[in-house]
Each structure stands twice: as C-alpha cells, then as structure tokens.
Write a protein that holds these residues in place. Structure first.
Motif, PDB file in Angstrom:
ATOM      1  N   GLY A  77      37.092 -70.650  28.128  1.00 33.21           N
ATOM      2  CA  GLY A  77      36.292 -70.441  29.317  1.00 33.21           C
ATOM      3  C   GLY A  77      35.093 -69.565  29.047  1.00 33.21           C
ATOM      4  N   ARG A  78      33.921 -70.051  29.456  1.00 28.38           N
ATOM      5  CA  ARG A  78      32.681 -69.336  29.175  1.00 28.38           C
ATOM      6  C   ARG A  78      32.610 -67.994  29.902  1.00 28.38           C
ATOM      7  N   ALA A 126      27.509 -71.009  29.271  1.00 28.16           N
ATOM      8  CA  ALA A 126      27.677 -71.132  30.723  1.00 28.16           C
ATOM      9  C   ALA A 126      26.367 -71.565  31.362  1.00 28.16           C
ATOM     10  N   GLN A 129      25.693 -75.221  31.234  1.00 28.04           N
ATOM     11  CA  GLN A 129      26.425 -76.035  32.191  1.00 28.04           C
ATOM     12  C   GLN A 129      25.734 -76.104  33.550  1.00 28.04           C
ATOM     13  N   GLU A 130      24.879 -75.130  33.822  1.00 26.59           N
ATOM     14  CA  GLU A 130      24.249 -75.033  35.132  1.00 26.59           C
ATOM     15  C   GLU A 130      22.975 -75.869  35.238  1.00 26.59           C
ATOM     16  N   ARG A 190      30.664 -69.437  37.306  1.00 28.89           N
ATOM     17  CA  ARG A 190      31.885 -70.227  37.480  1.00 28.89           C
ATOM     18  C   ARG A 190      32.420 -70.560  36.097  1.00 28.89           C
ATOM     19  N   ASP A 191      33.744 -70.464  35.956  1.00 29.32           N
ATOM     20  CA  ASP A 191      34.320 -70.685  34.634  1.00 29.32           C
ATOM     21  C   ASP A 191      34.301 -72.167  34.295  1.00 29.32           C
ATOM     22  N   SER A 192      34.050 -72.461  33.049  1.00 26.90           N
ATOM     23  CA  SER A 192      34.039 -73.834  32.564  1.00 26.90           C
ATOM     24  C   SER A 192      34.452 -73.822  31.101  1.00 26.90           C
ATOM     25  N   ARG A 193      34.951 -74.942  30.635  1.00 30.86           N
ATOM     26  CA  ARG A 193      35.351 -75.057  29.243  1.00 30.86           C
ATOM     27  C   ARG A 193      35.255 -76.500  28.803  1.00 30.86           C
ATOM     28  N   ASP A 194      35.382 -76.723  27.517  1.00 25.81           N
ATOM     29  CA  ASP A 194      35.345 -78.072  26.967  1.00 25.81           C
ATOM     30  C   ASP A 194      36.704 -78.722  27.200  1.00 25.81           C
ATOM     31  N   GLU A 388      29.175 -81.189  26.589  1.00 26.32           N
ATOM     32  CA  GLU A 388      30.506 -80.600  26.566  1.00 26.32           C
ATOM     33  C   GLU A 388      30.684 -79.610  25.421  1.00 26.32           C
TER      34      GLU A 388
END
Length: 509
Positions: A77-78, A126, A129-130, A190-194, A388
């Motif tokens: 998670g970023r 992160a 991703q935005e 906001r958390d994001s991951r591959d 991704e």
C-alpha cells in the motif's frame, strides 16, 4: 495554474500538496549538512572519510533502498509506506540533531535516507494513481518544482539557521515539514496497491544494496588508502560480484524488483540516462560548491547560500514551464537542449574566477539547463511502465537517479582529491600530498597546511582551484554525451514498444 483531475476531486490537490511537502524536505536534508560541514567537523570531529559520509550515508541508503521501497509500496500500500517512511525520517532527523559524535551522526543520516526512500516511493507512486495521461506529467512537474524549492532555499535557509541557532537547528526545519506532510497525507491519500503483487523481491533488494554499498565505500576509501589497497580492491570486487548476482536474480524471479526486459525499449533507457544526468551536472555541485565557498574561499554561510540560490533558483519556475512546453515541444528536445545548456554553464564556470559577481551568470546557466528536464523526469519515468507498476517505475527511476548521485559524489570527491594531490606535487610538494588533498576537499585549509608546512595557504588554495576547474571540464564532457543519449533514446520508439509500454500522447518524442 489550475490542475484538473479525472474526477475533479479537490482532495487530489491535497494529495499533491502532501507529496510535494515530503519531496521538499529531501533536498533540504541533502544541502543543509553540506553548508554546515565545517561546523559539524569542528563540533563532532571525524576523519575526512567520516565527514564524506555526512553526505554519502544519506545518498547511499536513499538510493540503495528506493527500488525495494517502490516494491513495498506496490505490495503493501502506497499510503502505508509513505507514512511509515515519514515517521522514520522524523525520528532520524531528531537523532541527527542530538548526535554526540560523527559516528552516530552518520548512522542517523543513513536512517534518514531509508525513511526518505520509503516516503518518496510511496508518495510518488500514490500520486501516479491520482493522475493520468498529460495531467500526470503536469502533476509531476509540481513535484519537480518542490524539489527546486528545497534546493533553491535549502542553502540560504540552512545558512540563516546555522548563523542564528547553530547547525543542529537545520534538522528542526526538515522534521517540521515532514510532520506537516504526514498529517495531510493521513487525511487525504487513499491507499492503493498493485493487485498482481506477489511480495518483495528480497534477494534482489539484498544483492543490490550490498553491491551499491560496497561500491560507494570502496570509492570513498580509495583516496586515503590507494586504489591498489587490498580493502579497496576487495570492496570493488564485492560490488562487481553482487551486481552480477543481482542481474541473475532479477532474470529468474517471477515478479522482479527490476524488470530487466524494459531495457529493450530505447525510451526506457533514455529515461534512465535522464535520471543519471543531474548527478554529474548539478548535484555534485550542491556538495562541492558550499565546501569551496565556505572552506576554501572563506565566505560566510549566508553569502554561500545566496550564490547557491543562483544555481538552484531556476528550479523554482522552469520545471512548471517545461511541463507546459511539453504540450508543443517533444520532451526529448527539451531534455536534450537543457543538458547541453548545463554543459555550457559548467565550462563557463571553469573559466570564471571565484569572485561573487562573476560566479552568478555561469551558476544561473547551469541551473537553467538542469531545470528544463527536471520537471519532466518523474512524469516520463511513470509513463514507460503500466500504471499498476507505478511503484516499480518510481523505484527504478529514482534508484538510478539517487544511486548515481551518491556514487557520483563519491567518485567526484575522490577524483578532486587525486587531481589536487597531483597539482600539489607539480608545485614541488613531495610528501603528504594525498593527506593534504583529502583535507582540502573537505574545506579544511588549516589542517592541510600541517601536512605541508612548507606550502602556504595560497599555494594549497591554488592547487585546489586548478583541480576544481579541470573537474568541471570533465563533468561538462560527460553531460554532453548524456544529452545525446537522452535525446536519441526518448525520440526512438516502435509500435510494439508503445503497445507494451504505454506513453501519454503529450510525451511522444
């Protein structure tokens, strides 16, 4: 400038602000101790090698751990990695401020580098991703400008703090910025991951870190011990072996930390050369020039900081303008021309006497040249891999950038020391030239005269200045070659490449 996102969310502005605040602390951390080096040495002591590690400990751990940090961001998670990095960074900054001796100080500097790598990799991936397409390039131009702010105001801010409160106060500023970034990021990112991540490539991370650490340590040790010294040979051999093992590991794992197949694409190769370009054309000057201005030429910290603004000031504005120019001019052209301008500034600086007013124009020219590609770098980095794997892209690009910076600083310091020793020998000194040159490179003219009692301070300073000017010519030549590789690499690309590695339309060379 109005930056619109794909869904118009105002929170993405705050995400960008949070990441930019974190990015701003890193050049402050880099330039501040360089300005304070003479005072750190007077307070904490230490050998020339220990004082070189004031800069290199941070650069080494930052560069060596960035790829692993990018992989961790993709896996775990970023947001989580971003905040964890900032926490470590703050603790290490406070530790450096309170360090009782040079050994503890260097260790906390190394911890700062690890925290910075986690924060930067998590924050930049992160951010990727935005924003998408052309907007991503513009968003990353803001990130480049944040670095520019840190670089531009770092020396003068550090000089003012040192003069008013002592060198330890410079770490209060960076800790405060990091805390502000963490508080804002906690609320907005906001958390994001591959989704396809399979875990960290520990073998790749370990072998790369050992290789880079051995290389940097060997290069730093060589001026004192000699290139034929068994320890130096052993360290460089270990570096070569572990780099080879790293390549073999990355070819075999299913989800490598560094996807070596990307090097088939000229654009990817061009981006990596672009990442390395500031190291020898700009970043080494951020370390060498404050030492020269303060230690060799006898300027005060504030005066030295004002001159350094001439070098880094263009990064306040031009990265944003370059992001706008990329709509009409190919990034390959902007980057190539910028690096050639930097090379011209380096040559000009080598021909300029160390007088305040005379130094302004060549320093500005170098800054203008490096600022043109600066705002495009991170956006180009994330454009050459699938979205991704943005964490990997940020990790690879910034590992190349920071690893090259750390190694370049080590090599340039070693080279400057060697050329200075040769200059001293040419002027009649027959013994202790190496020891005297090492002290000169750290800005300690007084201690150098103890090794060469028959040489006056003017002779020592003259030898250093002649060596410095020769070094600038070499750096200019390397920058010209890099400009050609970057231009050709970014302009090339086949249909297959663009299908495999999507590139935003505005970045087509």
């Amino acid at each position: 400038m109005t930056l619109k996102t794909t869904n118009g969310s105002a929170e993405r502005w705050l995400v960008l602000l949070s990441v930019c605040l974190a990015a701003m602390t890193m050049p402050l951390t880099f330039t501040g101790p360089a300005v304070a080096l003479s005072r750190i040495a007077a307070d904490l002591g230490g050998s020339p090698i220990a004082l070189n590690w004031v800069t290199n400990a941070f650069m080494l751990t930052f560069g060596a751990s960035l790829m692993a940090a990018g992989a961790l961001a993709d896996n775990h998670g970023r947001k989580r990695i971003f905040l964890a990095g900032l926490c470590l960074y703050v603790v290490a900054s406070l530790g450096a401020m309170l360090a009782p001796d040079i050994a503890w100080f260097d260790m906390f500097r190394a911890a700062q580098g690890i925290g910075s790598s986690l924060a930067f990799a998590g924050g930049a991936s992160a951010l990727a991703q935005e924003f998408e397409g052309p907007l991503r390039l513009r968003a990353f131009s803001f990130l480049g400008t944040s670095f520019g702010i840190g670089l531009a105001f770092g020396p003068i801010a550090s000089g003012l703090l040192i003069s008013a409160f002592g060198w330890r106060s410079i770490f209060v500023l960076v800790a405060a910025l990091a805390i502000a970034s963490a508080v804002l990021g906690l609320r907005t990112i906001r958390d994001s991951r591959d989704p396809d991540a399979t875990g960290l490539d520990w073998a790749g991370a370990g072998t790369f870190t050992i290789a880079l650490a051995s290389l940097t340590y060997g290069v730093l040790q060589a001026p004192q011990s000699g290139w034929a010294n068994p320890l130096v040979i052993a360290l460089l051999t270990v570096a070569l072996v572990f780099f080879a093992v790293f390549v073999m590991v990355e070819q075999r794992v299913r989800r490598p930390m560094l996807d070596l197949t990307l090097f088939r694409f000229p654009r990817f190769v061009g981006v990596q050369f672009l990442a390395a370009a500031p190291a020898h054309g700009f970043v080494v000057l951020l370390v060498l020039l404050p030492i020269r201005f303060i230690g060799i030429e006898g300027m005060g910290e504030i005066k030295a900081g004002q001159l350094m603004i001439c070098l880094s000031g263009p990064l306040l504005i031009l990265p944003l303008l370059a992001g706008q120019l990329a709509r009409w001019i190919a990034p390959a052209t902007i980057c190539g021309v910028g690096l050639l301008v930097t090379a011209a500034g380096l040559v000009w600086l080598s021909l300029t006497p160390p007088v305040d007013i005379a130094l302004v124009a060549p320093l500005v020219l170098i800054g203008v040249g490096i600022a043109l590609p600066w705002g495009l770098m991170d956006g180009l980095a994330v454009s050459v891999v699938p979205r991704e794997r943005a964490g990997m892209a940020v990790g690879i690009f910034n590992t190349t950038r920071v690893a090259c910076e750390g190694v370049a600083v080590a090599i340039v310091m070693a080279t400057l020391s060697g050329v200075t020793a040769a200059q001293l020998a040419a002027q009649g000194a027959s013994t202790n030239t190496a020891a005297a040159a090492q002290l000169l490179v750290t800005g300690n003219v007084g201690a150098s005269t103890q090794h060469l009692p028959t040489a006056s301070a003017a002779i020592l300073v003259g030898a250093y200045e002649a060596a410095f000017d020769r070094l600038l010519i070499v750096l200019a030549a390397i920058t010209i070659v890099t400009a050609l590789v970057v231009f050709l690499g970014l302009r090339r690309g086949s249909t297959v490449e663009h299908e495999a590695v999507p590139v935003p339309a505005c970045q087509e060379g």
